[in-house]
Design a protein around this motif. Sequence first.
Motif, PDB file in Angstrom:
ATOM      1  N   PHE A   1       0.837  -1.206   0.000  1.00 47.65           N
ATOM      2  CA  PHE A   1       0.000   0.000   0.000  1.00 47.65           C
ATOM      3  C   PHE A   1       0.870   1.254   0.000  1.00 47.65           C
ATOM      4  N   ARG A   2       1.948   1.270   0.801  1.00 48.77           N
ATOM      5  CA  ARG A   2       2.833   2.440   0.826  1.00 48.77           C
ATOM      6  C   ARG A   2       3.453   2.645  -0.556  1.00 48.77           C
ATOM      7  N   TRP A   3       3.895   1.573  -1.195  1.00 49.66           N
ATOM      8  CA  TRP A   3       4.497   1.713  -2.521  1.00 49.66           C
ATOM      9  C   TRP A   3       3.482   2.298  -3.509  1.00 49.66           C
ATOM     10  N   ILE A   4       2.261   1.783  -3.488  1.00 49.68           N
ATOM     11  CA  ILE A   4       1.242   2.268  -4.428  1.00 49.68           C
ATOM     12  C   ILE A   4       0.829   3.701  -4.106  1.00 49.68           C
ATOM     13  N   LEU A   5       0.416   3.946  -2.875  1.00 45.20           N
ATOM     14  CA  LEU A   5      -0.186   5.231  -2.512  1.00 45.20           C
ATOM     15  C   LEU A   5       0.818   6.358  -2.315  1.00 45.20           C
ATOM     16  N   VAL A   6       2.028   6.045  -1.894  1.00 48.05           N
ATOM     17  CA  VAL A   6       3.013   7.097  -1.642  1.00 48.05           C
ATOM     18  C   VAL A   6       4.061   7.137  -2.754  1.00 48.05           C
ATOM     19  N   ASP A   7       4.685   6.014  -3.031  1.00 44.00           N
ATOM     20  CA  ASP A   7       5.793   6.021  -3.983  1.00 44.00           C
ATOM     21  C   ASP A   7       5.336   6.116  -5.442  1.00 44.00           C
ATOM     22  N   TRP A   8       4.232   5.488  -5.797  1.00 43.60           N
ATOM     23  CA  TRP A   8       3.836   5.440  -7.197  1.00 43.60           C
ATOM     24  C   TRP A   8       2.789   6.484  -7.578  1.00 43.60           C
ATOM     25  N   PHE A   9       1.648   6.527  -6.884  1.00 45.94           N
ATOM     26  CA  PHE A   9       0.576   7.441  -7.273  1.00 45.94           C
ATOM     27  C   PHE A   9       1.045   8.895  -7.147  1.00 45.94           C
ATOM     28  N   PRO A  10       0.757   9.727  -8.164  1.00 42.52           N
ATOM     29  CA  PRO A  10       1.161  11.127  -8.122  1.00 42.52           C
ATOM     30  C   PRO A  10       0.185  12.043  -7.374  1.00 42.52           C
ATOM     31  N   GLU A  11      -0.957  11.530  -6.989  1.00 49.73           N
ATOM     32  CA  GLU A  11      -1.921  12.297  -6.202  1.00 49.73           C
ATOM     33  C   GLU A  11      -2.791  11.311  -5.435  1.00 49.73           C
ATOM     34  N   GLN A  12      -3.542  11.823  -4.497  1.00 52.08           N
ATOM     35  CA  GLN A  12      -4.406  10.954  -3.695  1.00 52.08           C
ATOM     36  C   GLN A  12      -5.694  10.667  -4.449  1.00 52.08           C
ATOM     37  N   PRO A  13      -6.032   9.406  -4.638  1.00 50.93           N
ATOM     38  CA  PRO A  13      -7.302   9.080  -5.297  1.00 50.93           C
ATOM     39  C   PRO A  13      -8.484   9.429  -4.398  1.00 50.93           C
ATOM     40  N   GLN A  14      -9.601   9.790  -5.007  1.00 50.59           N
ATOM     41  CA  GLN A  14     -10.821   9.995  -4.229  1.00 50.59           C
ATOM     42  C   GLN A  14     -11.353   8.634  -3.788  1.00 50.59           C
ATOM     43  N   GLY A  15     -11.887   8.582  -2.568  1.00 51.04           N
ATOM     44  CA  GLY A  15     -12.534   7.374  -2.083  1.00 51.04           C
ATOM     45  C   GLY A  15     -11.713   6.520  -1.149  1.00 51.04           C
ATOM     46  N   LEU A  16     -10.480   6.966  -0.797  1.00 49.67           N
ATOM     47  CA  LEU A  16      -9.692   6.180   0.149  1.00 49.67           C
ATOM     48  C   LEU A  16     -10.352   6.209   1.525  1.00 49.67           C
ATOM     49  N   ARG A  17     -10.217   5.155   2.265  1.00 50.78           N
ATOM     50  CA  ARG A  17     -10.828   5.067   3.588  1.00 50.78           C
ATOM     51  C   ARG A  17      -9.805   4.674   4.649  1.00 50.78           C
ATOM     52  N   LEU A  18      -8.578   5.136   4.516  1.00 52.63           N
ATOM     53  CA  LEU A  18      -7.536   4.796   5.479  1.00 52.63           C
ATOM     54  C   LEU A  18      -6.953   6.068   6.050  1.00 52.63           C
ATOM     55  N   PRO A  19      -6.414   6.036   7.227  1.00 50.47           N
ATOM     56  CA  PRO A  19      -6.626   5.111   8.333  1.00 50.47           C
ATOM     57  C   PRO A  19      -7.774   5.566   9.227  1.00 50.47           C
ATOM     58  N   ALA A  20      -8.214   4.702  10.095  1.00 51.96           N
ATOM     59  CA  ALA A  20      -9.360   4.995  10.970  1.00 51.96           C
ATOM     60  C   ALA A  20      -9.066   6.159  11.916  1.00 51.96           C
ATOM     61  N   GLY A  21      -7.803   6.324  12.329  1.00 51.45           N
ATOM     62  CA  GLY A  21      -7.438   7.382  13.267  1.00 51.45           C
ATOM     63  C   GLY A  21      -7.659   8.791  12.738  1.00 51.45           C
ATOM     64  N   PHE A  22      -7.806   8.944  11.415  1.00 46.46           N
ATOM     65  CA  PHE A  22      -8.023  10.264  10.829  1.00 46.46           C
ATOM     66  C   PHE A  22      -9.500  10.580  10.643  1.00 46.46           C
ATOM     67  N   ARG A  23     -10.372   9.652  10.956  1.00 48.47           N
ATOM     68  CA  ARG A  23     -11.806   9.851  10.723  1.00 48.47           C
ATOM     69  C   ARG A  23     -12.415  10.806  11.739  1.00 48.47           C
ATOM     70  N   ILE A  24     -13.388  11.553  11.271  1.00 45.95           N
ATOM     71  CA  ILE A  24     -14.092  12.509  12.117  1.00 45.95           C
ATOM     72  C   ILE A  24     -15.580  12.268  11.932  1.00 45.95           C
ATOM     73  N   ALA A  25     -16.299  12.169  13.032  1.00 44.15           N
ATOM     74  CA  ALA A  25     -17.744  11.952  12.974  1.00 44.15           C
ATOM     75  C   ALA A  25     -18.416  13.162  12.320  1.00 44.15           C
ATOM     76  N   HIS A  26     -19.445  12.924  11.520  1.00 43.97           N
ATOM     77  CA  HIS A  26     -20.128  13.997  10.791  1.00 43.97           C
ATOM     78  C   HIS A  26     -20.656  15.092  11.711  1.00 43.97           C
ATOM     79  N   GLU A  27     -21.048  14.728  12.910  1.00 40.11           N
ATOM     80  CA  GLU A  27     -21.616  15.726  13.822  1.00 40.11           C
ATOM     81  C   GLU A  27     -20.559  16.450  14.654  1.00 40.11           C
ATOM     82  N   GLU A  28     -19.299  16.038  14.547  1.00 41.75           N
ATOM     83  CA  GLU A  28     -18.219  16.656  15.318  1.00 41.75           C
ATOM     84  C   GLU A  28     -17.683  17.880  14.569  1.00 41.75           C
ATOM     85  N   HIS A  29     -17.569  19.003  15.292  1.00 35.18           N
ATOM     86  CA  HIS A  29     -17.063  20.225  14.672  1.00 35.18           C
ATOM     87  C   HIS A  29     -15.978  20.842  15.534  1.00 35.18           C
TER      88      HIS A  29
END
Length: 184
Positions: free
Chosen positions: A99-127
């Motif tokens: 995953f690191r090779w694909i997402l960091v080393d190879w891809f030139p930008e972040q694709p839409q629709g990634l769902r990683l990692p859980a620690g970065f998620r924010i609940a919709h009602e949290e502001h």
Amino acid sequence: MANLLSALLTVDFWRTGGAMVRYVPRALRKPQVNGMAFFTDAKLNEYKSRIAMLSPATLTVWGTMTVDQGLHHLNLACGHPNGFYTLPDESYLASRTVFRWILVDWFPEQPQGLRLPAGFRIAHEEHFDFFVERDRLVEIIESAWSRRAADQWGPHCTFGKMSLWEWGKLLQIHIDYHLRQFGI
């Protein structure tokens, strides 16, 4: 092994895989990002300028995050390897290699629709306080920009230990992705 097995059982794992596969044709056409460009004065000034263009009323172009949530998300993502936040280690062999090779080393930008990692998620009602989050993001980017050796960085919670070039590239593509998400 337990992390991999638990990841395989999540919908987010499969959505992320689908987003990566759908992005491959675009990745083959886009120029690569130089990871070391993150550490230039020009890139630092560009990010400061773009962040300054955001306001509490900024609307999203795509996705569901509000601007305050997007800033907080970037703060977590960019700040955890530099000690601003503590996030759990969600890595496993495949995330630290393939995953690191694909997402960091190879891809030139972040694709839409990634769902990683859980620690970065924010609940919709949290502001969050927009101004605090905006100022914190500038502080985090300045701190990251000043770290010019790989041993000054902690491990990524999904990709593990990375080189300075990988950190520079990942931050560029992630920050750019979310600023574009808000039309900036």
